[in-house]
Design a protein around this motif. Sequence first.
Motif, mmCIF file in Angstrom:
data_model
loop_
_atom_site.group_PDB
_atom_site.id
_atom_site.type_symbol
_atom_site.label_atom_id
_atom_site.label_comp_id
_atom_site.label_asym_id
_atom_site.label_seq_id
_atom_site.Cartn_x
_atom_site.Cartn_y
_atom_site.Cartn_z
ATOM 1 N N VAL A 1 17.037 -3.689 -11.040
ATOM 2 C CA VAL A 1 16.397 -3.885 -12.341
ATOM 3 C C VAL A 1 16.723 -5.292 -12.837
ATOM 4 O O VAL A 1 17.864 -5.738 -12.730
ATOM 5 C CB VAL A 1 16.895 -2.842 -13.371
ATOM 6 C CG1 VAL A 1 16.308 -3.096 -14.746
ATOM 7 C CG2 VAL A 1 16.541 -1.436 -12.902
ATOM 8 N N THR A 2 15.718 -5.987 -13.355
ATOM 9 C CA THR A 2 15.910 -7.318 -13.935
ATOM 10 C C THR A 2 15.812 -7.208 -15.449
ATOM 11 O O THR A 2 14.890 -6.576 -15.966
ATOM 12 C CB THR A 2 14.825 -8.291 -13.430
ATOM 13 O OG1 THR A 2 14.842 -8.289 -12.003
ATOM 14 C CG2 THR A 2 15.066 -9.700 -13.937
ATOM 15 N N MET B 1 16.481 -6.478 -22.285
ATOM 16 C CA MET B 1 15.222 -5.765 -22.095
ATOM 17 C C MET B 1 14.833 -5.820 -20.623
ATOM 18 O O MET B 1 14.994 -6.857 -19.965
ATOM 19 C CB MET B 1 14.118 -6.402 -22.940
ATOM 20 C CG MET B 1 12.784 -5.679 -22.826
ATOM 21 S SD MET B 1 11.508 -6.396 -23.881
ATOM 22 C CE MET B 1 11.116 -7.885 -22.977
ATOM 23 N N VAL B 2 14.332 -4.702 -20.106
ATOM 24 C CA VAL B 2 13.891 -4.637 -18.718
ATOM 25 C C VAL B 2 12.643 -5.506 -18.560
ATOM 26 O O VAL B 2 11.666 -5.327 -19.280
ATOM 27 C CB VAL B 2 13.581 -3.174 -18.297
ATOM 28 C CG1 VAL B 2 13.011 -3.128 -16.884
ATOM 29 C CG2 VAL B 2 14.825 -2.310 -18.417
ATOM 30 N N SER B 3 12.715 -6.442 -17.613
ATOM 31 C CA SER B 3 11.529 -7.266 -17.347
ATOM 32 C C SER B 3 10.891 -6.892 -16.011
ATOM 33 O O SER B 3 9.728 -7.186 -15.783
ATOM 34 C CB SER B 3 11.877 -8.751 -17.363
ATOM 35 O OG SER B 3 12.754 -9.074 -16.307
ATOM 36 N N ARG C 1 9.184 -1.681 -17.656
ATOM 37 C CA ARG C 1 9.160 -2.982 -18.309
ATOM 38 C C ARG C 1 9.103 -2.764 -19.814
ATOM 39 O O ARG C 1 8.408 -1.875 -20.287
ATOM 40 C CB ARG C 1 7.930 -3.779 -17.858
ATOM 41 C CG ARG C 1 8.025 -4.230 -16.417
ATOM 42 C CD ARG C 1 6.850 -5.064 -16.061
ATOM 43 N NE ARG C 1 6.974 -6.301 -16.843
ATOM 44 C CZ ARG C 1 6.218 -7.355 -16.707
ATOM 45 N NH1 ARG C 1 5.233 -7.358 -15.857
ATOM 46 N NH2 ARG C 1 6.413 -8.425 -17.441
ATOM 47 N N SER C 2 9.848 -3.533 -20.541
ATOM 48 C CA SER C 2 9.972 -3.522 -22.003
ATOM 49 C C SER C 2 10.941 -2.462 -22.524
ATOM 50 O O SER C 2 11.168 -2.392 -23.733
ATOM 51 C CB SER C 2 8.618 -3.405 -22.714
ATOM 52 O OG SER C 2 8.178 -2.069 -22.778
ATOM 53 N N ASP C 3 11.533 -1.630 -21.642
ATOM 54 C CA ASP C 3 12.600 -0.731 -22.095
ATOM 55 C C ASP C 3 13.777 -1.593 -22.557
ATOM 56 O O ASP C 3 14.082 -2.619 -21.955
ATOM 57 C CB ASP C 3 13.078 0.187 -20.964
ATOM 58 C CG ASP C 3 12.123 1.333 -20.671
ATOM 59 O OD1 ASP C 3 11.080 1.435 -21.339
ATOM 60 O OD2 ASP C 3 12.431 2.115 -19.755
ATOM 61 N N ARG D 1 24.626 -10.474 -24.468
ATOM 62 C CA ARG D 1 23.684 -11.249 -23.667
ATOM 63 C C ARG D 1 23.513 -10.569 -22.308
ATOM 64 O O ARG D 1 24.374 -9.812 -21.867
ATOM 65 C CB ARG D 1 24.168 -12.682 -23.501
ATOM 66 C CG ARG D 1 24.274 -13.405 -24.852
ATOM 67 C CD ARG D 1 24.589 -14.870 -24.716
ATOM 68 N NE ARG D 1 23.614 -15.604 -23.913
ATOM 69 C CZ ARG D 1 22.431 -16.031 -24.370
ATOM 70 N NH1 ARG D 1 22.078 -15.785 -25.612
ATOM 71 N NH2 ARG D 1 21.616 -16.700 -23.578
ATOM 72 N N VAL D 2 22.403 -10.853 -21.654
ATOM 73 C CA VAL D 2 22.108 -10.221 -20.368
ATOM 74 C C VAL D 2 23.235 -10.470 -19.368
ATOM 75 O O VAL D 2 23.638 -9.555 -18.651
ATOM 76 C CB VAL D 2 20.748 -10.708 -19.812
ATOM 77 C CG1 VAL D 2 20.585 -10.332 -18.351
ATOM 78 C CG2 VAL D 2 19.606 -10.117 -20.627
#
Length: 128
Positions: free
Chosen positions: A46-47, A56-58, A72-74, A88-89
């Motif tokens: 997952v990115t 946020m999932v991209s 995506r967007s989760d 932060r990510v």
Amino acid sequence: TTNNNNNNAQNNHQHTEHSHHPPQHTHPPRQSYHRVVSAPPGRIGVTFVDYRGHAMVSDVSPESPLQGWLFRSDVLIALDEVPVSGLRVRDVVKLLTARVERQRSLRVISNFDMNSELAGGQQSVEDI
């Protein structure tokens, strides 16, 4: 004169009829769904991107064990019940990597309703 009175009554009746339509919303508000996803040990494929103070999932890799569970967007809000909002990510990835040898619990907020998606010919997801 009787005909005129009937015509006037009909005309008055036609003018008093009003159709009452509820206001229509052109953009209905989006429903949010909270979901907890269990990630097995190892890479999850997952990115994430930083989005307004959240991870946020991209992208979800087709080979990811979470394909069909994350989208995506989760927005990730907790990892193993530890809140990650505001991190932060890179810090979220450090937490995920530190726990890579064991199963992890990811709590997300999603716009994707799995029940309605699965209802098309398949069983819906239910709490057991």
